[in-house]
Design a protein around this motif. Structure first.
Motif, PDB file in Angstrom:
ATOM      1  N   GLY A 206      -5.860  -1.267   0.859  1.00 27.68           N
ATOM      2  CA  GLY A 206      -4.414  -1.329   0.619  1.00 27.68           C
ATOM      3  C   GLY A 206      -3.743  -0.154   1.305  1.00 27.68           C
ATOM      4  O   GLY A 206      -4.388   0.856   1.633  1.00 27.68           O
TER       5      GLY A 206
ATOM      6  N   GLY B 267      -0.087   0.619   0.464  1.00 27.91           N
ATOM      7  CA  GLY B 267       1.229   0.804  -0.154  1.00 27.91           C
ATOM      8  C   GLY B 267       1.375   2.208  -0.727  1.00 27.91           C
ATOM      9  O   GLY B 267       0.643   3.133  -0.362  1.00 27.91           O
ATOM     10  N   GLY B 268       2.332   2.366  -1.642  1.00 27.29           N
ATOM     11  CA  GLY B 268       2.606   3.678  -2.228  1.00 27.29           C
ATOM     12  C   GLY B 268       1.408   4.244  -2.974  1.00 27.29           C
ATOM     13  O   GLY B 268       1.110   5.443  -2.885  1.00 27.29           O
ATOM     14  N   ALA B 269       0.696   3.387  -3.695  1.00 27.53           N
ATOM     15  CA  ALA B 269      -0.456   3.867  -4.467  1.00 27.53           C
ATOM     16  C   ALA B 269      -1.549   4.350  -3.519  1.00 27.53           C
ATOM     17  O   ALA B 269      -2.210   5.360  -3.775  1.00 27.53           O
ATOM     18  CB  ALA B 269      -0.975   2.759  -5.364  1.00 27.53           C
ATOM     19  N   ALA B 270      -1.739   3.644  -2.398  1.00 22.43           N
ATOM     20  CA  ALA B 270      -2.757   4.056  -1.428  1.00 22.43           C
ATOM     21  C   ALA B 270      -2.416   5.428  -0.859  1.00 22.43           C
ATOM     22  O   ALA B 270      -3.292   6.274  -0.666  1.00 22.43           O
ATOM     23  CB  ALA B 270      -2.840   3.025  -0.297  1.00 22.43           C
TER      24      ALA B 270
ATOM     25  N   ASN C 184      -6.238  -2.605   5.379  1.00 22.37           N
ATOM     26  CA  ASN C 184      -5.145  -3.354   4.776  1.00 22.37           C
ATOM     27  C   ASN C 184      -5.035  -4.718   5.426  1.00 22.37           C
ATOM     28  O   ASN C 184      -5.333  -4.876   6.607  1.00 22.37           O
ATOM     29  CB  ASN C 184      -3.837  -2.572   4.959  1.00 22.37           C
TER      30      ASN C 184
ATOM     31  N   SER D 295      -2.943  -5.245  -5.372  1.00 17.59           N
ATOM     32  CA  SER D 295      -2.797  -5.933  -6.657  1.00 17.59           C
ATOM     33  C   SER D 295      -3.872  -7.003  -6.840  1.00 17.59           C
ATOM     34  O   SER D 295      -3.877  -7.703  -7.859  1.00 17.59           O
ATOM     35  CB  SER D 295      -1.403  -6.544  -6.759  1.00 17.59           C
ATOM     36  N   LEU D 296      -4.799  -7.124  -5.891  1.00 20.30           N
ATOM     37  CA  LEU D 296      -5.877  -8.106  -6.040  1.00 20.30           C
ATOM     38  C   LEU D 296      -6.740  -7.717  -7.238  1.00 20.30           C
ATOM     39  O   LEU D 296      -7.104  -6.559  -7.405  1.00 20.30           O
ATOM     40  CB  LEU D 296      -6.729  -8.148  -4.770  1.00 20.30           C
TER      41      LEU D 296
HETATM   42  P1  ATR Z   1       2.063  -0.097  -4.451  1.00 19.77           P
HETATM   43  O1  ATR Z   1       3.237   0.818  -4.348  1.00 19.77           O
HETATM   44  O2  ATR Z   1       1.676  -0.407  -5.877  1.00 19.77           O
HETATM   45  O3  ATR Z   1       0.897   0.349  -3.644  1.00 19.77           O
HETATM   46  P2  ATR Z   1       2.963  -1.990  -2.460  1.00 19.77           P
HETATM   47  O4  ATR Z   1       3.598  -0.898  -1.693  1.00 19.77           O
HETATM   48  O5  ATR Z   1       3.726  -3.265  -2.654  1.00 19.77           O
HETATM   49  O6  ATR Z   1       2.559  -1.518  -3.915  1.00 19.77           O
HETATM   50  O7  ATR Z   1       1.545  -2.306  -1.770  1.00 19.77           O
HETATM   51  C1  ATR Z   1       0.750  -3.375  -2.182  1.00 19.77           C
HETATM   52  C2  ATR Z   1      -0.567  -3.371  -1.395  1.00 19.77           C
HETATM   53  O8  ATR Z   1      -1.361  -4.478  -1.852  1.00 19.77           O
HETATM   54  C3  ATR Z   1      -0.386  -3.567   0.096  1.00 19.77           C
HETATM   55  O9  ATR Z   1      -1.397  -2.859   0.766  1.00 19.77           O
HETATM   56  C4  ATR Z   1      -0.594  -5.089   0.246  1.00 19.77           C
HETATM   57  O10 ATR Z   1      -1.010  -5.505   1.523  1.00 19.77           O
HETATM   58  P3  ATR Z   1       0.070  -5.860   2.672  1.00 19.77           P
HETATM   59  O11 ATR Z   1       0.551  -4.554   3.209  1.00 19.77           O
HETATM   60  O12 ATR Z   1      -0.703  -6.648   3.657  1.00 19.77           O
HETATM   61  O13 ATR Z   1       1.156  -6.647   1.994  1.00 19.77           O
HETATM   62  C5  ATR Z   1      -1.694  -5.306  -0.750  1.00 19.77           C
HETATM   63  N1  ATR Z   1      -1.785  -6.711  -1.178  1.00 19.77           N
HETATM   64  C6  ATR Z   1      -0.978  -7.341  -2.050  1.00 19.77           C
HETATM   65  N2  ATR Z   1      -1.370  -8.629  -2.201  1.00 19.77           N
HETATM   66  C7  ATR Z   1      -2.464  -8.802  -1.399  1.00 19.77           C
HETATM   67  C8  ATR Z   1      -3.343  -9.901  -1.097  1.00 19.77           C
HETATM   68  N3  ATR Z   1      -3.154 -11.101  -1.668  1.00 19.77           N
HETATM   69  N4  ATR Z   1      -4.360  -9.696  -0.217  1.00 19.77           N
HETATM   70  C9  ATR Z   1      -4.551  -8.481   0.353  1.00 19.77           C
HETATM   71  N5  ATR Z   1      -3.749  -7.404   0.117  1.00 19.77           N
HETATM   72  C10 ATR Z   1      -2.729  -7.565  -0.737  1.00 19.77           C
END
Ligand code: ATR
Length: 278
Positions: A128, A130-133, A152, A196-197
Motif C-alpha cells: 500500500g 496511502g497515508g498509513a503507508a 502498491n 484496506s484488503l
Molecule cells: P490510508 O490513508 O488509510 O492509507 P488511502 O490513502 O486511501 O488510505 O490508501 C489506501 C491504500 O490501499 C492504497 O495503497 C490503495 O491502493 P491504490 O493506491 O492502488 O488505490 C490500497 N488499496 C485499497 N483497495 C485495494 C485493493 N482492492 N487492492 C489493492 N490495494 C488496495
C-alpha cells in the motif's frame, strides 16, 4: 473542564471516544472528548476556531488529515514530512499539528515484539502507498531498517511515496509493481499491510507467506476484524504477527497527554474494552 474532540466526516465509526473516555475515567480527569462531524467545506473555519469554542485540541481523521497539515499555524517536523496531521493542540494562541501514527505504529511493534526487534529485519515490505503507508515507512526509516520495499496496486503512487520520503535517513527505499510481490515476500523480514484488503467486507490480501523467511513478522494495520485473513495465514505458518489495534491505541497517547496533562497507559484492560467493540 478540558475539552477535546475527534473530527472527521463521517465520524460515527471512530473508536477514539471510547479510548479517551476510558482514560478520562481511569485517571479521574474532569474532561470531555467529543465526536465532531465536520464536512470538508467547513473544516478550515473549524480548525481556525476550535480553541474559541473552548477545545484544548483534538484528533483529526479521514478525510481531513492532509487539509489539517496545510491549515495549521505550526507543524512538527514529522507531520511536515508526512503531509498529514492527526493531532491538534494550541500553544500561545497558535494551532499546532503533529502526526502520532508513526509513534503509534512503532510503540506497538516495540510492545509486541520487544525492543531490538528491528535488528534482524533486513528488508521490510510495505503493501500500500496511502497515508498509513507513509507513517509506517517513516517509522521504519527512523529505526534504520536497511531496505524498505513499497508495493502498491497503483505503481505511480508507490513511486511518489518513495520520491517524497527517500532522503529521510539511511534506508534504501524502493517502489515495486504488484507483479513483484512474491520475490518481495521471500526477501522480507517484516511484512506490513497498510491497504484496506482484509477489512470486513473487503477481499483478503492474498499473498503467499509460504515463501517468507521463518523468522518473518507479519503486521496488519486493519483491525476490523482483529485477526485478519493475512494474520491468520501467518499464524498458521508459525510466523509472528502484530495486529492493527495496538497502533490505534498507541497513537492516542501523545494527544491525551497534551490536552489533559497525564501520559496514559495502554493496558490489557483498555485493549479488551476496544476489542469487545469491534
Ligand atoms: P490510508 O490513508 O488509510 O492509507 P488511502 O490513502 O486511501 O488510505 O490508501 C489506501 C491504500 O490501499 C492504497 O495503497 C490503495 O491502493 P491504490 O493506491 O492502488 O488505490 C490500497 N488499496 C485499497 N483497495 C485495494 C485493493 N482492492 N487492492 C489493492 N490495494 C488496495
Amino acid at each position: 473542564m478540558t475539552k477535546a474532540f475527534v473530527v472527521g466526516h463521517p465520524i460515527k465509526h471512530s473508536r477514539s471516544p471510547l479510548i479517551h473516555g476510558y482514560w478520562l475515567k481511569e485517571y479521574g480527569i474532569a474532561g470531555t472528548y467529543e465526536r465532531l462531524d465536520v464536512a470538508p467545506a467547513e473544516f478550515p473555519d473549524f480548525l481556525k476556531g476550535f480553541h474559541r469554542q473552548g477545545f484544548a485540541g483534538g484528533n483529526v481523521t479521514l478525510p481531513h488529515k492532509e487539509a489539517a497539515c496545510r491549515l495549521v499555524d505550526r507543524r512538527t517536523e514529522r507531520a511536515e514530512r508526512l503531509g498529514a496531521v492527526n493531532t491538534l493542540w494550541v500553544e500561545d494562541g497558535l494551532v499546532w499539528g503533529d502526526n502520532t501514527d508513526v509513534l503509534g505504529f512503532m510503540a506497538h511493534l516495540d510492545r509486541s515484539l520487544g525492543t531490538g526487534w528491528e535488528q534482524p529485519v533486513g528488508t521490510a515490505l510495505i503493501i500500500g502507498a496511502g497515508g498509513a503507508a507513509r507513517a509506517v515507512v517513516a517509522g521504519l526509516q527512523e529505526r534504520g531498517i536497511p531496505r524498505i520495499l513499497v508495493i502498491n496496486r497503483t505503481l505511480p503512487k508507490a513511486q511518489e511515496l518513495v520520491r517524497d520520503l527517500r532522503d529521510e535517513g539511511p534506508s534504501s527505499l524502493v517502489a515495486l509493481p504488484w507483479a513483484d510481490i512474491d520475490p518481495a515476500v521471500a526477501e522480507a523480514g517484516l511484512v506490513v499491510n497498510t491497504t484496506s484488503l482484509g477489512m470486513a467486507g473487503q477481499p483478503p490480501l492474498d499473498i503467499d507467506l509460504g515463501i517468507s523467511p521463518g523468522t518473518a513478522v507479519v503486521a496488519d494495520i486493519v483491525y476490523v476484524p482483529l485477526r485478519t485473513p493475512l494474520l491468520a495465514a501467518a499464524e498458521t505458518r508459525g510466523l509472528r504477527t502484530v495486529d492493527g489495534l495496538g497502533m490505534l491505541l498507541h497513537q492516542a497517547v501523545p494527544g491525551f497527554a497534551r490536552w489533559f496533562g497525564v501520559t496514559p497507559q495502554v493496558t490489557p484492560e483498555l485493549r479488551a474494552l476496544i476489542a469487545a467493540d469491534i
